[in-house]
Design a protein around this motif. Structure first.
Motif, PDB file in Angstrom:
ATOM      1  N   ILE A 641      -8.823 -46.680 -33.667  1.00  0.00           N
ATOM      2  CA  ILE A 641      -7.828 -45.613 -33.840  1.00  0.00           C
ATOM      3  C   ILE A 641      -6.413 -46.194 -33.856  1.00  0.00           C
ATOM      4  O   ILE A 641      -5.605 -45.916 -34.756  1.00  0.00           O
ATOM      5  CB  ILE A 641      -7.960 -44.566 -32.713  1.00  0.00           C
ATOM      6  CG1 ILE A 641      -9.307 -43.839 -32.794  1.00  0.00           C
ATOM      7  CG2 ILE A 641      -6.817 -43.560 -32.777  1.00  0.00           C
ATOM      8  CD1 ILE A 641      -9.634 -43.026 -31.547  1.00  0.00           C
ATOM      9  N   LEU A 642      -6.104 -47.008 -32.834  1.00  0.00           N
ATOM     10  CA  LEU A 642      -4.737 -47.511 -32.687  1.00  0.00           C
ATOM     11  C   LEU A 642      -4.384 -48.543 -33.749  1.00  0.00           C
ATOM     12  O   LEU A 642      -3.217 -48.633 -34.182  1.00  0.00           O
ATOM     13  CB  LEU A 642      -4.553 -48.094 -31.286  1.00  0.00           C
ATOM     14  CG  LEU A 642      -4.667 -47.075 -30.138  1.00  0.00           C
ATOM     15  CD1 LEU A 642      -4.483 -47.757 -28.797  1.00  0.00           C
ATOM     16  CD2 LEU A 642      -3.651 -45.946 -30.315  1.00  0.00           C
ATOM     17  N   THR A 643      -5.362 -49.306 -34.202  1.00  0.00           N
ATOM     18  CA  THR A 643      -5.096 -50.295 -35.253  1.00  0.00           C
ATOM     19  C   THR A 643      -4.770 -49.602 -36.577  1.00  0.00           C
ATOM     20  O   THR A 643      -3.986 -50.118 -37.390  1.00  0.00           O
ATOM     21  CB  THR A 643      -6.304 -51.236 -35.436  1.00  0.00           C
ATOM     22  OG1 THR A 643      -6.579 -51.881 -34.188  1.00  0.00           O
ATOM     23  CG2 THR A 643      -6.026 -52.298 -36.483  1.00  0.00           C
ATOM     24  N   VAL A 644      -5.352 -48.437 -36.783  1.00  0.00           N
ATOM     25  CA  VAL A 644      -5.039 -47.654 -37.979  1.00  0.00           C
ATOM     26  C   VAL A 644      -3.700 -46.941 -37.820  1.00  0.00           C
ATOM     27  O   VAL A 644      -2.874 -46.904 -38.746  1.00  0.00           O
ATOM     28  CB  VAL A 644      -6.164 -46.626 -38.258  1.00  0.00           C
ATOM     29  CG1 VAL A 644      -5.753 -45.671 -39.373  1.00  0.00           C
ATOM     30  CG2 VAL A 644      -7.457 -47.329 -38.623  1.00  0.00           C
ATOM     31  N   PHE A 645      -3.433 -46.413 -36.608  1.00  0.00           N
ATOM     32  CA  PHE A 645      -2.281 -45.512 -36.415  1.00  0.00           C
ATOM     33  C   PHE A 645      -0.968 -46.255 -36.168  1.00  0.00           C
ATOM     34  O   PHE A 645       0.074 -45.901 -36.747  1.00  0.00           O
ATOM     35  CB  PHE A 645      -2.576 -44.572 -35.248  1.00  0.00           C
ATOM     36  CG  PHE A 645      -1.482 -43.579 -34.982  1.00  0.00           C
ATOM     37  CD1 PHE A 645      -1.238 -42.535 -35.870  1.00  0.00           C
ATOM     38  CD2 PHE A 645      -0.665 -43.698 -33.864  1.00  0.00           C
ATOM     39  CE1 PHE A 645      -0.227 -41.619 -35.631  1.00  0.00           C
ATOM     40  CE2 PHE A 645       0.349 -42.793 -33.620  1.00  0.00           C
ATOM     41  CZ  PHE A 645       0.567 -41.744 -34.504  1.00  0.00           C
ATOM     42  N   ILE A 646      -0.972 -47.276 -35.304  1.00  0.00           N
ATOM     43  CA  ILE A 646       0.288 -47.897 -34.870  1.00  0.00           C
ATOM     44  C   ILE A 646       1.063 -48.540 -36.027  1.00  0.00           C
ATOM     45  O   ILE A 646       2.289 -48.322 -36.162  1.00  0.00           O
ATOM     46  CB  ILE A 646       0.015 -48.897 -33.730  1.00  0.00           C
ATOM     47  CG1 ILE A 646      -0.318 -48.136 -32.444  1.00  0.00           C
ATOM     48  CG2 ILE A 646       1.220 -49.818 -33.505  1.00  0.00           C
ATOM     49  CD1 ILE A 646      -0.666 -49.003 -31.248  1.00  0.00           C
ATOM     50  N   PRO A 647       0.433 -49.339 -36.899  1.00  0.00           N
ATOM     51  CA  PRO A 647       1.213 -49.911 -38.020  1.00  0.00           C
ATOM     52  C   PRO A 647       1.862 -48.839 -38.884  1.00  0.00           C
ATOM     53  O   PRO A 647       2.984 -49.021 -39.382  1.00  0.00           O
ATOM     54  CB  PRO A 647       0.159 -50.690 -38.812  1.00  0.00           C
ATOM     55  CG  PRO A 647      -0.874 -51.061 -37.795  1.00  0.00           C
ATOM     56  CD  PRO A 647      -0.937 -49.867 -36.888  1.00  0.00           C
ATOM     57  N   LEU A 648       1.167 -47.698 -39.050  1.00  0.00           N
ATOM     58  CA  LEU A 648       1.723 -46.614 -39.845  1.00  0.00           C
ATOM     59  C   LEU A 648       2.880 -45.934 -39.111  1.00  0.00           C
ATOM     60  O   LEU A 648       3.968 -45.727 -39.670  1.00  0.00           O
ATOM     61  CB  LEU A 648       0.625 -45.587 -40.155  1.00  0.00           C
ATOM     62  CG  LEU A 648       1.083 -44.297 -40.845  1.00  0.00           C
ATOM     63  CD1 LEU A 648       1.619 -44.602 -42.246  1.00  0.00           C
ATOM     64  CD2 LEU A 648      -0.072 -43.300 -40.923  1.00  0.00           C
ATOM     65  N   ALA A 649       2.660 -45.619 -37.827  1.00  0.00           N
ATOM     66  CA  ALA A 649       3.669 -44.894 -37.052  1.00  0.00           C
ATOM     67  C   ALA A 649       4.926 -45.723 -36.835  1.00  0.00           C
ATOM     68  O   ALA A 649       6.044 -45.185 -36.813  1.00  0.00           O
ATOM     69  CB  ALA A 649       3.073 -44.477 -35.701  1.00  0.00           C
TER      70      ALA A 649
END
Length: 850
Positions: A641-649
């Motif tokens: 989840i975080l590997t997908v979300f953090i770079p985007l956010a």
């Protein structure tokens, strides 16, 4: 008195076959749901499948047919895995259903046979007795003081007296025998029975979900809602960056797919059903799935004595006749009074004996008498076992008008209905004390010269002459000492609840090294206690004697009020209420009545209490492995989840590092790991030396959830570190994605190995017998290698070729992000060893559990 005296020969084998061909099997058959079709419909409603369908559709619309085709293939693979798990669960449950099919007794070819109730045919002569469930509709052709509880059909709980001479001489499938014995000619079976005609409404009743199941459903629903909200946010962010509707939708779907923990409910249902199937293979029939999750929490086992602690192989061992002034052995030369005592005791037994003591009396009577008078007498009236303490009376007459009125039961009950002097009573009580102190089970015997046909309402109104005491020896089971040691070592208290007297029970308890044999409480004493007094008494006392249904139920209720998780064994009609009230009701498969089996949630096929040790071990193993599976799912979902979300956010260089094809590949790796590898894990060696877990314990709060979250966050730190390292090394997007993917796959493999135990080291767990570990991990490594080194697949997934340094860097980061937990386990073992009490010999880990 044998069966052929009723002039009933039953059907011949040929007649049985003819009837079966004409009327079919005695089963309730309704329009069944198409299980495969139902599974597919259920699958189509799964959020993950819906997301995959939407993503594949977007790919096709965007012209990316390769990606769309891959997702469609993934849908097929996910569906196959789900259907396979569903099939395993359904097959396990179907096998359990066949074992819960009750048996019944029929007269065929003049012989009494025991058959499966589904094999009953129209015209069969069915023998029903106290405590049995009637297997089909029929008409009574012979009965002795026969009454039936028809509440399943009428809702009225009062028993109904029935007789062949009465207008109401019909019995119905599903009703239970309250008292007496009857022989019934079967008139309707299966769907043609009264119960069968209303069976559809009964089948519509659904079992309530268990607390753990509700917690899992709640957890999954919360994550689905969170996924939906995050999906909208990410879609909005991507759209306002690119104004590309389809591309932003795909990226939002990627994150939503990473959040959904669809493996959790799949793992739960698989663990429960397959666990029940494993128990079935061990000779333990699970009637209710919720019992599997409760087994590991049991803190108290309430067990009866006869047939559970003892062999239930009664032999007549001692005789006492008041006029004889001595206690005799049946093997010695007997006086006329002692012979008469045995004869009267036999007449007080059932004509067709099934109780071991009654069988022993009939056998001894045959040995002592060349002429069998049972042939000439018919039962005229019967008073079933009742009263506190209990007794029973049978009245027989022959063709010449001669009458026999015989009674037997608890010695106190017979002494109360006989006119004894103070000296006679003292003499009898002294003899009872002497006999019971040696572990013998005693019955008082009385005879009456009652005349007339107007029988009193209760047997206690009949005046009796006290004939003496018959004593039986039922030796303890050979393995019972080891069984008790195993329960004590597992932190489970054991309490004996018996209808026998204190002296006999104490003597047996002493022989088997039962904890707390020194003190006991009788049923009468117990009923005089207030609720608060009783709560304390049940904790302090381990032997309860002269128990009756109300007293047994009070014990179970009091133990539950003290926060105990109660398992109770039982076999008789009187055990029904307490079995139903207990958290885990355990009926005996051989000597248990159908009422006991209906009320229970477990059935021990071989009446072997050691199987309960196995059942508790299996329950603890299933719970521990399910906890490992769910903690694994949570731990590995967090970095995805975080590997997908953090770079985007945070607006990193490559904001959309993964696409749906990458997420679904990771999902395909995780599914088999959690539901196949962990389900097949053996029981850890310290499992049965731990205290029972509190029933209120869940996977979703406290220590377990914190551990999973920390593991997931540290793996996330590893993936994001390799991401930044790749940027620092000026890697392009494809190589950065490859490095992050390698870390996630490596972390997944090492997490699987590390989380096989939260106590023992990975070096210890590597020795555990689980062939599926190598198979699943081997498949994962092979497919990952193909993705990394086959150019066509590498290009399709948007990866780049890696050199040895890059490959081992990614593997090393994945290893470090997981292996730190081994240091936590070292600390846990040190604390555990310093606080652990000294236990006896550990419970052997059974091959079935491995």
């Amino acid at each position: 008195m044998r069966i052929d005296n009723f002039n009933i020969q039953g059907l011949t084998s040929a007649q049985v076959n003819t009837a079966r061909e004409k009327f079919g099997q005695n089963t309730l058959n309704y329009k069944k749901e198409n299980s495969v079709l139902d599974a597919l419909i259920k699958l189509a409603k799964e959020p993950m499948i819906i997301l995959l369908l939407v993503a594949s559709l977007i790919y096709f619309v965007s012209g990316k047919t390769g990606d769309g085709t891959f997702l469609v293939s993934a849908i097929i693979i996910v569906s196959i895995i789900s259907l396979f798990q569903d099939s395993r669960s359904r097959n396990a449950l179907q096998k359990l259903k066949t074992l819960t099919q009750p048996n019944c007794k029929v007269i065929r070819d003049g012989n009494l046979e025991e058959i499966k109730s589904e094999s009953l045919v129209v015209g069969d002569s069915l023998v029903v007795e106290e405590g049995t469930s009637i297997a089909a509709d029929g008409r009574i052709v012979h009965s002795n003081d026969f009454s039936v509880n028809e509440s399943i059909l009428t809702g009225e709980s009062l028993s109904v007296l029935k007789d062949k001479e009465k207008e109401d001489n019909l019995v119905f499938k599903g009703t239970t025998v309250e008292s007496g014995l009857a022989i019934v000619t079967i008139t309707n079976i299966g769907n043609d029975t009264k119960l069968g005609k209303i069976g559809k409404s009964l089948e519509s009743i659904k079992e309530e979900k268990t607390p753990l199941e509700l917690q899992i459903n709640s957890f999954v629903k919360k994550l689905v809602i969170a996924g939906a909200l995050v999906f909208l946010v990410v879609w909005a962010i991507n759209y306002f960056h690119s104004y590309d509707l389809l591309d932003s939708l795909l990226k939002a779907l990627t994150l939503a797919m990473s959040i959904l923990p669809e493996e959790v409910p799949m793992a739960f249902s698989a663990f429960m059903a397959i666990g029940a199937w494993r128990l079935m293979k061990m000779g333990i029939v699970v009637k209710q799935m919720k019992t599997v999750e409760t087994l590991g929490s049991a803190t108290v086992l309430c067990t009866d004595k006869t047939g559970t602690i003892t062999e239930n192989k009664m032999s007549l061992a001692r005789l006492f006749v008041p006029s004889g002034q001595k206690i005799s052995n049946p093997e010695d030369d007997l006086t006329a009074g002692e012979r008469q005592l045995i004869t009267v005791a036999m007449w007080a037994s059932e004509p067709i004996p099934f109780d071991p003591m009654e069988v022993a009396l009939h056998d001894t009577y045959i040995k002592l008498n060349k002429e069998d008078a049972r042939q000439d007498f018919k039962m005229a009236h019967e008073y079933p076992l009742d009263g506190e303490p209990p007794m029973m009376t049978h009245i027989f007459e022959n063709g010449k008008g001669k009458r026999i009125v015989a009674a037997k039961g608890a010695p106190e009950a017979l002494m109360n209905v006989c006119h004894l002097t103070k000296e006679e009573r003292q003499q009898i009580e002294q003899a009872i004390q002497t006999i019971t102190s040696e572990g013998y089970r005693v019955l008082g015997v009385g005879e009456s010269d009652f005349e007339g046909s107007s029988f009193p309402e209760t047997q206690q109104e009949i005046p009796f002459t006290f004939k003496g005491i018959v004593a039986f020896y039922d030796p303890p089971k050979k393995n019972i000492n080891k069984v008790l040691e195993d329960f004590y070592e597992a932190g489970i208290a054991v309490k004996i609840i018996t209808g026998d007297n204190a002296s006999t029970t104490t003597a047996i308890a002493r022989q088997i090294a039962f904890k707390g044999y020194e003190q006991s409480v009788s049923g009468d004493e117990l009923m005089k206690l207030s609720d608060d007094e009783l709560k304390e008494k049940v904790v302090q006392t381990n032997i309860f004697t002269r128990m009756f249904p109300e007293a047994k139920l009070r014990i179970i209720t009091a133990l539950k009020a003290k926060g105990q998780i109660v398992a109770m064994t039982g076999d008789g009609v009187n055990d029904g209420p307490a079995l139903k009230a207990a958290h885990i009701g355990i009926a005996m498969g051989k000597k248990g009545t159908e009422i006991a089996k209906q009320a229970a949630s477990l059935i021990l096929v071989e009446d072997d209490l050691s199987k309960m040790v196995d059942a508790v071990a299996m329950g603890r193993k299933i719970y521990a492995n399910l906890k490992k599976a769910i903690q694994y799912i949570i731990s590995i979902h967090i970095p995805i989840i975080l590997t997908v979300f953090i770079p985007l956010a945070l607006g990193w260089v490559y904001p959309n590092i993964f696409s749906p094809v990458h997420i679904i590949f990771l999902e395909l790796v995780m599914g088999p790991t959690c539901s196949i590898i962990f389900e097949n894990e053996p029981m850890e060696k310290n499992t049965m030396t731990q205290k029972p877990r509190p029933f209120s314990t869940t996977f979703f709060k406290g220590k377990e959830l914190t551990t999973s979250a920390i593991q997931g966050l540290i793996i996330t730190a590893g993936t994001l570190s390799i991401y930044q390292y790749s940027i620092y090394q000026s890697y392009d997007e494809a190589l950065t994605r490859t490095m992050v993917f390698i870390v996630l796959i490596a972390a997944n493999i090492f997490l699987t190995l590390v989380n096989r135990s939260f106590y023992y080291s990975i070096l210890t767990t590597m020795k555990y017998k689980n062939n599926l570990i190598l198979l699943i991990i081997g498949i994962t490594i092979t497919i990952t290698a193909l993705l990394l080194f086959v150019p066509l697949l590498t290009a399709f997934f948007g990866f780049a070729q890696v050199n040895a340094t890059q490959l081992f860097t990614g593997i090393g980061v994945g290893f470090v992000s997981v292996i730190w937990f081994e240091l936590v386990k070292i600390r846990t073992r040190r604390i555990g060893n310093s606080n652990r009490p000294v236990f006896g010999k550990s419970v052997a880990v059974m091959d079935e559990l491995r």
